[in-house]
Design a protein around this motif. Structure first.
Motif, PDB file in Angstrom:
ATOM      1  N   UNK A 153      18.342 -12.407   3.773  1.00  0.00           N
ATOM      2  CA  UNK A 153      18.172 -13.844   3.996  1.00  0.00           C
ATOM      3  C   UNK A 153      19.464 -14.426   4.544  1.00  0.00           C
ATOM      4  N   UNK A 154      19.355 -15.328   5.511  1.00  0.00           N
ATOM      5  CA  UNK A 154      20.530 -16.063   5.969  1.00  0.00           C
ATOM      6  C   UNK A 154      20.822 -17.192   4.998  1.00  0.00           C
ATOM      7  N   UNK A 155      21.988 -17.801   5.142  1.00  0.00           N
ATOM      8  CA  UNK A 155      22.313 -18.971   4.331  1.00  0.00           C
ATOM      9  C   UNK A 155      21.384 -20.116   4.737  1.00  0.00           C
ATOM     10  N   UNK A 156      20.912 -20.926   3.779  1.00  0.00           N
ATOM     11  CA  UNK A 156      19.934 -21.975   4.101  1.00  0.00           C
ATOM     12  C   UNK A 156      20.452 -23.062   5.029  1.00  0.00           C
ATOM     13  N   UNK A 157      21.762 -23.141   5.240  1.00  0.00           N
ATOM     14  CA  UNK A 157      22.275 -24.127   6.185  1.00  0.00           C
ATOM     15  C   UNK A 157      21.708 -23.878   7.581  1.00  0.00           C
ATOM     16  N   UNK A 158      21.253 -22.647   7.837  1.00  0.00           N
ATOM     17  CA  UNK A 158      20.674 -22.307   9.144  1.00  0.00           C
ATOM     18  C   UNK A 158      19.149 -22.367   9.137  1.00  0.00           C
ATOM     19  N   UNK A 159      18.577 -22.873   8.050  1.00  0.00           N
ATOM     20  CA  UNK A 159      17.126 -22.885   7.922  1.00  0.00           C
ATOM     21  C   UNK A 159      16.661 -21.638   7.193  1.00  0.00           C
ATOM     22  N   UNK A 206      22.784  -7.137   7.204  1.00  0.00           N
ATOM     23  CA  UNK A 206      23.388  -8.110   6.304  1.00  0.00           C
ATOM     24  C   UNK A 206      23.817  -9.343   7.097  1.00  0.00           C
ATOM     25  N   UNK A 207      23.379 -10.532   6.620  1.00  0.00           N
ATOM     26  CA  UNK A 207      23.823 -11.780   7.233  1.00  0.00           C
ATOM     27  C   UNK A 207      25.233 -12.104   6.775  1.00  0.00           C
ATOM     28  N   UNK A 208      26.009 -12.665   7.667  1.00  0.00           N
ATOM     29  CA  UNK A 208      27.387 -13.052   7.364  1.00  0.00           C
ATOM     30  C   UNK A 208      27.416 -14.321   6.520  1.00  0.00           C
ATOM     31  N   UNK A 209      28.536 -14.581   5.805  1.00  0.00           N
ATOM     32  CA  UNK A 209      28.723 -15.881   5.150  1.00  0.00           C
ATOM     33  C   UNK A 209      28.602 -17.008   6.171  1.00  0.00           C
ATOM     34  N   UNK A 210      28.159 -18.157   5.737  1.00  0.00           N
ATOM     35  CA  UNK A 210      27.907 -19.265   6.665  1.00  0.00           C
ATOM     36  C   UNK A 210      29.169 -19.665   7.425  1.00  0.00           C
ATOM     37  N   UNK A 263       0.809  -1.215   0.000  1.00  0.00           N
ATOM     38  CA  UNK A 263       0.000   0.000   0.000  1.00  0.00           C
ATOM     39  C   UNK A 263       0.841   1.263   0.000  1.00  0.00           C
ATOM     40  N   UNK A 264       2.165   1.113  -0.052  1.00  0.00           N
ATOM     41  CA  UNK A 264       3.049   2.279  -0.062  1.00  0.00           C
ATOM     42  C   UNK A 264       4.346   1.882  -0.762  1.00  0.00           C
ATOM     43  N   UNK A 265       5.310   2.759  -0.754  1.00  0.00           N
ATOM     44  CA  UNK A 265       6.553   2.554  -1.478  1.00  0.00           C
ATOM     45  C   UNK A 265       7.285   1.293  -1.019  1.00  0.00           C
ATOM     46  N   UNK A 266       7.808   0.533  -1.980  1.00  0.00           N
ATOM     47  CA  UNK A 266       8.630  -0.647  -1.683  1.00  0.00           C
ATOM     48  C   UNK A 266      10.081  -0.207  -1.563  1.00  0.00           C
ATOM     49  N   UNK A 267      10.749  -0.631  -0.486  1.00  0.00           N
ATOM     50  CA  UNK A 267      12.134  -0.218  -0.239  1.00  0.00           C
ATOM     51  C   UNK A 267      13.159  -1.306  -0.537  1.00  0.00           C
ATOM     52  N   UNK A 268      12.742  -2.569  -0.517  1.00  0.00           N
ATOM     53  CA  UNK A 268      13.691  -3.642  -0.790  1.00  0.00           C
ATOM     54  C   UNK A 268      12.937  -4.857  -1.315  1.00  0.00           C
ATOM     55  N   UNK A 269      13.612  -5.605  -2.177  1.00  0.00           N
ATOM     56  CA  UNK A 269      13.072  -6.868  -2.701  1.00  0.00           C
ATOM     57  C   UNK A 269      14.252  -7.812  -2.865  1.00  0.00           C
ATOM     58  N   UNK A 270      14.226  -8.944  -2.138  1.00  0.00           N
ATOM     59  CA  UNK A 270      15.388  -9.829  -2.087  1.00  0.00           C
ATOM     60  C   UNK A 270      14.951 -11.274  -2.274  1.00  0.00           C
ATOM     61  N   UNK A 271      15.608 -11.961  -3.218  1.00  0.00           N
ATOM     62  CA  UNK A 271      15.360 -13.391  -3.416  1.00  0.00           C
ATOM     63  C   UNK A 271      16.219 -14.194  -2.457  1.00  0.00           C
ATOM     64  N   UNK A 272      15.751 -15.377  -2.074  1.00  0.00           N
ATOM     65  CA  UNK A 272      16.520 -16.226  -1.175  1.00  0.00           C
ATOM     66  C   UNK A 272      17.648 -16.920  -1.942  1.00  0.00           C
ATOM     67  N   UNK A 273      18.401 -17.747  -1.238  1.00  0.00           N
ATOM     68  CA  UNK A 273      19.606 -18.377  -1.777  1.00  0.00           C
ATOM     69  C   UNK A 273      19.321 -19.180  -3.047  1.00  0.00           C
ATOM     70  N   UNK A 274      18.190 -19.873  -3.072  1.00  0.00           N
ATOM     71  CA  UNK A 274      17.856 -20.734  -4.209  1.00  0.00           C
ATOM     72  C   UNK A 274      17.016 -20.025  -5.269  1.00  0.00           C
ATOM     73  N   UNK A 293      13.889 -19.242  -5.030  1.00  0.00           N
ATOM     74  CA  UNK A 293      12.522 -19.772  -5.052  1.00  0.00           C
ATOM     75  C   UNK A 293      11.560 -18.950  -4.197  1.00  0.00           C
ATOM     76  N   UNK A 294      12.102 -18.030  -3.421  1.00  0.00           N
ATOM     77  CA  UNK A 294      11.268 -17.151  -2.598  1.00  0.00           C
ATOM     78  C   UNK A 294      11.735 -15.713  -2.779  1.00  0.00           C
ATOM     79  N   UNK A 295      10.784 -14.794  -2.753  1.00  0.00           N
ATOM     80  CA  UNK A 295      11.065 -13.369  -2.842  1.00  0.00           C
ATOM     81  C   UNK A 295      10.434 -12.672  -1.650  1.00  0.00           C
ATOM     82  N   UNK A 296      11.230 -11.842  -0.966  1.00  0.00           N
ATOM     83  CA  UNK A 296      10.717 -11.047   0.153  1.00  0.00           C
ATOM     84  C   UNK A 296      10.729  -9.576  -0.240  1.00  0.00           C
ATOM     85  N   UNK A 297       9.652  -8.881   0.049  1.00  0.00           N
ATOM     86  CA  UNK A 297       9.559  -7.448  -0.215  1.00  0.00           C
ATOM     87  C   UNK A 297       9.154  -6.722   1.062  1.00  0.00           C
TER      88      UNK A 297
END
Length: 319
Positions: free
Chosen positions: A65-71, A111-115, A13-24, A26-30
């Motif tokens: 997104x964190x690395x998927x090794x952490x879920x 920002x998440x760190x490398x695994x 309903x308002x301005x989007x500030x970020x859009x990030x796909x996960x590691x694979x 298959x998912x997009x977060x906005x």
């Protein structure tokens, strides 16, 4: 040639500030000024809404997104001074598992760190402080670094695990508690950019058990808006890209080390006619995407002569 693959109507309903796909991918977060986060499932050109996350009380600026090794873990930061960690506890069910509220002003960057570094999240705030959020044995905690910049922090980014190339470490003696991977050693570093026009490289000193400033990089003449450390996969080079309200994108290349001081050499990639908001490296670390106030996204690559050149004509973010 760059072309648009698909459009996603998020119904924010308002301005989007970020859009990030996960590691694979298959998912997009906005996230948006409407205070919500939306998760979408991606399948080729098809997409569908998974869920909407509500928990912030102000505009949500950034996601990571964190690395998927952490879920499946997603971090969000907001004008409400909070950082929230969201987790998929069962399929398509997301819950808030941790909330960090130790900042005195808007939290602008995360920002998440490398695994290889473990489950670490760095956060930067308008109060000039940084925070490191960690999770060990399912216990979350946060450490605040006060006065990290003289004014607000707008950008943070972790280094790759071997951030200065393997060749630099060939002759360095490793302590018994350090990870030895052939030629390299594991060192935790990240870079931050602030309203003081400075970049700062931070390193964790195991013996002192604290984060210290390793380098201060000064070339910009206005607020740093984004910073990105190149993955430089398969290379002994190390690059940091930074962009600013001064309209410049600067590539910092690690050159050499003298008397334990790491030397970074700046090169102006380009000077744009408007503020530059974001820089982002490709997975292989050889192409840099740049977006700014001109509403254009351009792609840049270094040629064999060491000159960075634009490899597309730009495409409109709002097209």
């Amino acid at each position: 040639m760059v072309s648009m693959n698909q459009q996603i109507d998020t119904n924010h309903e308002d301005m989007i500030h970020d859009a990030v796909a996960d590691y694979f991918g298959t998912k997009l977060a906005t996230c948006s000024s409407d205070r919500t986060i939306k998760l979408f499932s991606l399948n080729g050109t098809n997409h569908s809404l998974i869920t909407e996350l509500k928990g912030h009380e102000g505009p949500v600026w950034q996601l990571s997104w964190s690395h998927p090794v952490f879920g499946n873990l997603l971090a969000s930061c907001s004008y409400d001074r909070k950082v929230i960690i969201w987790k998929e506890t069962k399929q398509s069910v997301w819950e808030k598992v941790y909330e960090y509220n130790k900042h005195d002003s808007s939290v602008n960057a995360i920002d998440w760190a490398p695994k290889e570094f473990g489950l670490l999240l760095v956060c930067g705030s308008s109060d000039g402080a940084l925070s490191i959020i960690t999770c060990i044995d399912n216990v979350w905690s946060g450490e605040r670094i006060a006065d990290a910049h003289n004014s607000g922090v707008n950008a943070v980014c972790w280094s790759p695990p071997f951030s200065y190339g393997l060749s630099l470490f060939k002759n360095e003696k490793l302590d018994s508690n350090e990870t030895n991977n052939q030629d390299g050693k594991l060192v935790k570093r990240f870079v931050s950019g602030g309203c003081d026009n400075k970049l700062k490289i931070w390193i964790y000193e195991d013996k002192e058990e604290k984060w210290i400033v390793e380098n201060v990089l000064e070339k910009h003449t206005d607020w740093i808006r984004d910073v990105a450390w190149s993955p430089t996969i398969g290379s002994d080079k190390s690059f940091i890209a930074s962009c600013s309200q001064d309209g410049k994108v600067i590539i910092w290349e690690f050159n050499h080390q003298e008397n334990d001081e790491k030397i970074w050499v700046p090169k102006c990639l380009h000077e744009f006619n408007d503020v530059v908001w974001h820089v982002s490296w490709s997975t292989m670390g050889n192409i840099l995407a740049v977006s700014g106030g001109d509403n254009q996204v351009t792609l840049w690559k270094e040629n064999v002569a060491g000159v960075w050149h634009c490899i597309n004509d730009g495409f409109n973010k709002g097209a």
